[in-house]
Design a protein around this motif. Structure first.
Motif, PDB file in Angstrom:
ATOM      1  N   LEU A  15       6.518  -4.454  10.999  1.00 46.10           N
ATOM      2  CA  LEU A  15       5.371  -4.115  10.169  1.00 46.10           C
ATOM      3  C   LEU A  15       4.771  -2.807  10.671  1.00 46.10           C
ATOM      4  CD1 LEU A  15       3.489  -4.853   7.869  1.00 46.10           C
ATOM      5  CD2 LEU A  15       2.203  -6.318   9.443  1.00 46.10           C
ATOM      6  N   ARG A  16       4.838  -1.791   9.823  1.00 39.72           N
ATOM      7  CA  ARG A  16       4.329  -0.469  10.183  1.00 39.72           C
ATOM      8  C   ARG A  16       2.995  -0.217   9.487  1.00 39.72           C
ATOM      9  NH1 ARG A  16       9.976   3.110   9.477  1.00 39.72           N
ATOM     10  NH2 ARG A  16      11.151   1.990  11.115  1.00 39.72           N
ATOM     11  N   ILE A  17       2.115   0.524  10.136  1.00 39.51           N
ATOM     12  CA  ILE A  17       0.840   0.889   9.524  1.00 39.51           C
ATOM     13  C   ILE A  17       0.678   2.404   9.603  1.00 39.51           C
ATOM     14  CG2 ILE A  17      -0.250  -1.335   9.991  1.00 39.51           C
ATOM     15  CD1 ILE A  17      -1.763   0.002  12.306  1.00 39.51           C
ATOM     16  N   GLY A  18       0.087   2.965   8.557  1.00 43.62           N
ATOM     17  CA  GLY A  18      -0.079   4.410   8.518  1.00 43.62           C
ATOM     18  C   GLY A  18      -1.292   4.810   7.720  1.00 43.62           C
ATOM     19  N   GLU A  19      -1.373   6.087   7.401  1.00 42.72           N
ATOM     20  CA  GLU A  19      -2.465   6.720   6.667  1.00 42.72           C
ATOM     21  C   GLU A  19      -3.756   6.715   7.489  1.00 42.72           C
ATOM     22  OE1 GLU A  19      -2.491   6.962   2.235  1.00 42.72           O
ATOM     23  OE2 GLU A  19      -1.844   4.872   2.497  1.00 42.72           O
ATOM     24  N   GLY A  20      -4.854   7.081   6.798  1.00 41.49           N
ATOM     25  CA  GLY A  20      -6.116   7.327   7.498  1.00 41.49           C
ATOM     26  C   GLY A  20      -6.636   6.151   8.292  1.00 41.49           C
ATOM     27  N   GLY A  21      -6.463   4.927   7.756  1.00 41.00           N
ATOM     28  CA  GLY A  21      -6.974   3.762   8.471  1.00 41.00           C
ATOM     29  C   GLY A  21      -6.331   3.547   9.813  1.00 41.00           C
ATOM     30  N   SER A  22      -5.103   4.035   9.982  1.00 37.69           N
ATOM     31  CA  SER A  22      -4.408   3.850  11.258  1.00 37.69           C
ATOM     32  C   SER A  22      -4.901   4.804  12.328  1.00 37.69           C
ATOM     33  CB  SER A  22      -2.894   4.032  11.073  1.00 37.69           C
ATOM     34  OG  SER A  22      -2.573   5.380  10.789  1.00 37.69           O
ATOM     35  N   HIS A  23      -5.740   5.780  11.950  1.00 40.55           N
ATOM     36  CA  HIS A  23      -6.303   6.690  12.946  1.00 40.55           C
ATOM     37  C   HIS A  23      -7.421   6.028  13.746  1.00 40.55           C
ATOM     38  CE1 HIS A  23      -4.912  10.338  10.302  1.00 40.55           C
ATOM     39  NE2 HIS A  23      -3.917   9.702  10.883  1.00 40.55           N
ATOM     40  N   SER A  24      -7.959   4.944  13.236  1.00 39.24           N
ATOM     41  CA  SER A  24      -9.029   4.215  13.916  1.00 39.24           C
ATOM     42  C   SER A  24      -8.438   3.131  14.806  1.00 39.24           C
ATOM     43  CB  SER A  24      -9.957   3.567  12.871  1.00 39.24           C
ATOM     44  OG  SER A  24     -10.727   2.529  13.441  1.00 39.24           O
ATOM     45  N   PRO A  25      -8.632   3.204  16.133  1.00 38.53           N
ATOM     46  CA  PRO A  25      -8.124   2.133  17.006  1.00 38.53           C
ATOM     47  C   PRO A  25      -8.647   0.755  16.603  1.00 38.53           C
ATOM     48  CG  PRO A  25      -8.773   4.035  18.318  1.00 38.53           C
ATOM     49  CD  PRO A  25      -9.240   4.301  16.920  1.00 38.53           C
ATOM     50  N   ASP A  55       2.299  -8.228  15.415  1.00 39.85           N
ATOM     51  CA  ASP A  55       2.272  -6.910  16.029  1.00 39.85           C
ATOM     52  C   ASP A  55       2.532  -5.864  14.952  1.00 39.85           C
ATOM     53  OD1 ASP A  55       2.068  -8.355  18.361  1.00 39.85           O
ATOM     54  OD2 ASP A  55       4.067  -7.833  19.110  1.00 39.85           O
ATOM     55  N   VAL A  56       1.871  -4.710  15.071  1.00 33.90           N
ATOM     56  CA  VAL A  56       2.078  -3.628  14.115  1.00 33.90           C
ATOM     57  C   VAL A  56       2.459  -2.362  14.866  1.00 33.90           C
ATOM     58  CG1 VAL A  56       0.519  -4.624  12.408  1.00 33.90           C
ATOM     59  CG2 VAL A  56      -0.375  -2.987  14.067  1.00 33.90           C
ATOM     60  N   VAL A  57       3.254  -1.532  14.226  1.00 25.09           N
ATOM     61  CA  VAL A  57       3.702  -0.263  14.810  1.00 25.09           C
ATOM     62  C   VAL A  57       3.054   0.867  14.018  1.00 25.09           C
ATOM     63  CG1 VAL A  57       5.676   1.197  15.385  1.00 25.09           C
ATOM     64  CG2 VAL A  57       5.910  -1.299  15.436  1.00 25.09           C
ATOM     65  N   ARG A  58       2.374   1.747  14.723  1.00 19.89           N
ATOM     66  CA  ARG A  58       1.703   2.852  14.046  1.00 19.89           C
ATOM     67  C   ARG A  58       2.700   3.946  13.685  1.00 19.89           C
ATOM     68  NH1 ARG A  58      -0.878   7.744  15.322  1.00 19.89           N
ATOM     69  NH2 ARG A  58      -0.492   7.501  17.565  1.00 19.89           N
ATOM     70  N   ILE A  59       2.600   4.417  12.449  1.00 24.70           N
ATOM     71  CA  ILE A  59       3.386   5.570  12.005  1.00 24.70           C
ATOM     72  C   ILE A  59       2.630   6.828  12.423  1.00 24.70           C
ATOM     73  CG2 ILE A  59       4.413   6.762  10.043  1.00 24.70           C
ATOM     74  CD1 ILE A  59       4.370   4.066   8.541  1.00 24.70           C
ATOM     75  N   ALA A  60       3.239   7.638  13.264  1.00 25.25           N
ATOM     76  CA  ALA A  60       2.572   8.845  13.752  1.00 25.25           C
ATOM     77  C   ALA A  60       2.580   9.954  12.713  1.00 25.25           C
ATOM     78  CB  ALA A  60       3.235   9.322  15.038  1.00 25.25           C
TER      79      ALA A  60
END
Length: 489
Positions: A393-403, A416-421
């Motif tokens: 499960l990957r997460i991205g875009e603006g919301g993923s910039h917030s810890p 568990d989620v993996v952040r897309i850089a």
């Protein structure tokens, strides 16, 4: 050195990225444009604003590089707009975009006339978000413009027409309009005939990586690109985001919180069990499909709070971080422009439930952040219900910039989620289509391996996940309880 340029026409801005032959991003640009809301429920944009923004963003991304080194251009665009143009390609009116909800009456009529066909061929109930609804509204309310219209184009298809002089559409963008036969991967003559719409309004469709034309001399002068540069058919912004997130095989699922919030999954075939819960679409990879779950005003909910009540995003995040998970019983429904997955309802509206005197500004912010993720959790549950695996499960875009928002996603999803850089995922997806289309990248797997960068894994905390599971059950009960109230009954 050869490059590919991807340009994404978003809801509020155009974004451009320049990728090299290894998929490394070496340039980016952005340019904003306004929304127009002349009447309640109407949301429009001006095509000329889009065109100027495309040129500005492309020039920024190119910098001082030779535009002759751009091997190919790809376009991504917001889904479900309707650009009505004359035979010269000139828009006849402002463009109603996906947020426009004026066509509810026409949707109800269409469901009575062709509901079975829409379900069978488009796997969709017609809603005001769909391009087809906007065509029906125009015919009923502005018949003179309907008669003058030669083409009803999707937003990025009109931009491609401006770039190349060639008229066309492509499968990923067309597939969510409700006028498209998902199984045959072509416009549905049956649906259009049943609704008395001229099928000739819709241009021929291509696959996303097909070369659709070349940049004209006039477009080159206005954008800074080189005349003769190939342009691929491109894709809708969500299909391009799916590609830009690396969702190109079973088991990889991506969630993102931008203006809207979404969850996406790859599929080899369609499944009618998801009818009226998830949005099916053609994947940018020819012959494949994808599923979309959506919350229309995900990130827009936090933006609304910020603009109406003040404070920076950093301030809001800090305030929310001081509040315990679950916001002490406060819930927020992020349906500021209607609900989507799993209960699409244009009449639904947002609100706080459970507000008490002890609740602070931080509680309100945390409830907004949690409400958006609860809404996304519905999409993941819908994927599971039709047998789609979720292995990563990957997460991205603006919301993923917030810890904080990253952790809330891991805990509410229970995974568990993996952040897309990588940022600007739709523009990246458009660039990858250009790269595959012109042969700079040999295939989509190679293209994604170079361009899609993954960062840290955010672990799900078991104790928080248990508490959130109970809260999610309460959140899920809200829409059924309020449905009749929203309908005015």
């Amino acid at each position: 050195m050869r490059y590919v340029l991807g340009v994404d026409l978003g809801t509020g801005s155009a974004k451009a990225v320049l990728l090299d032959g290894e998929g490394v991003q070496i340039g980016r640009g952005t340019a904003e444009y306004p929304l127009h809301k002349p009447h309640p429920g109407w949301v429009e944009q001006d095509g000329e604003d889009w065109w100027r923004a495309l040129g500005a963003a492309a020039r920024q991304a190119l910098g001082d590089r030779d535009p002759g080194q751009v091997a190919c251009v790809g376009l991504s665009g917001q889904l479900n707009g309707a650009v009505f143009v004359d035979s010269a390609g000139q828009p006849l009116r402002r463009v109603p975009i996906w947020l426009d909800h004026r066509s509810q009456k026409e949707c109800e009529w269409a469901e009575q006339k062709a509901g079975d066909l829409l379900k069978e061929r488009a796997l969709s109930r017609l809603g005001p978000v769909n391009t087809l609804a906007k065509v029906l509204w125009l015919k009923a309310n502005e018949p003179e413009i309907y008669r003058q219209a030669r083409w009803a184009l999707l937003p990025k298809d009109w931009l491609r027409l401006r770039l190349t002089g060639e008229v066309g559409s492509e499968v990923s963008d067309a597939s969510v309009t409700a006028a498209f036969d998902l199984y045959r991967r072509e416009w549905s003559g049956e649906i259009l005939e049943a609704l008395e719409i001229d099928a000739g309004l819709f241009p021929p469709v291509m696959d996303s990586p097909d070369i659709a034309g070349q940049i004209s001399a006039q477009a080159a002068a206005e954008t800074g690109l080189k005349a003769g540069t190939p342009v691929v058919a491109g894709g809708g912004d969500m299909p391009c985001m799916i590609l830009g997130s690396g969702v190109i095989a079973p088991g990889v699922v991506a969630c993102g919180i931008g203006t809207a919030a979404h969850a996406t999954a790859y599929a080899e075939e369609l499944d009618p069990r998801a009818y009226n819960k998830l949005w099916p679409m053609c994947h940018p990879i020819p012959g494949k499909y994808a599923w979309l779950g959506c919350s229309f005003t995900g990130g827009a909910s936090l933006k609304w709070f910020k603009e109406e009540f003040g404070g920076s995003y950093d301030d809001l995040n800090a305030a929310a971080a001081r509040v315990p998970a679950g916001a002490e019983g406060l819930f927020f429904m992020p349906w500021l422009e209607g609900s989507a997955t799993p209960c699409p309802d244009p009449s639904a509206r947002g609100g706080f439930v459970g507000l008490a005197l002890r609740h602070t500004r931080g509680h309100l912010v945390r409830a907004v952040m949690e409400g958006v993720v609860y809404d996304l959790r519905h999409s993941l549950d819908c994927f599971i219900a039709i047998g789609l695996p979720i292995d990563e499960l990957r997460i991205g875009e603006g919301g993923s910039h917030s810890p904080l928002w990253r952790q809330i996603q891991a805990d509410i999803f229970g995974r568990d989620v993996v952040r897309i850089a990588t940022d600007d995922l739709s523009a990246v997806g458009a660039a990858l289509l250009a790269g595959v289309g012109c042969g700079l990248y040999p295939d989509f797997a190679t293209a994604c391996s170079g361009a899609v960068k993954l960062a840290e894994t955010v672990p799900c905390r078991a104790d928080q996940a248990t508490a959130y599971a109970r809260a999610f059950a309460r959140y899920g009960a809200l829409y059924p309880l309020l449905k009749e109230w929203y309908a005015g009954k």
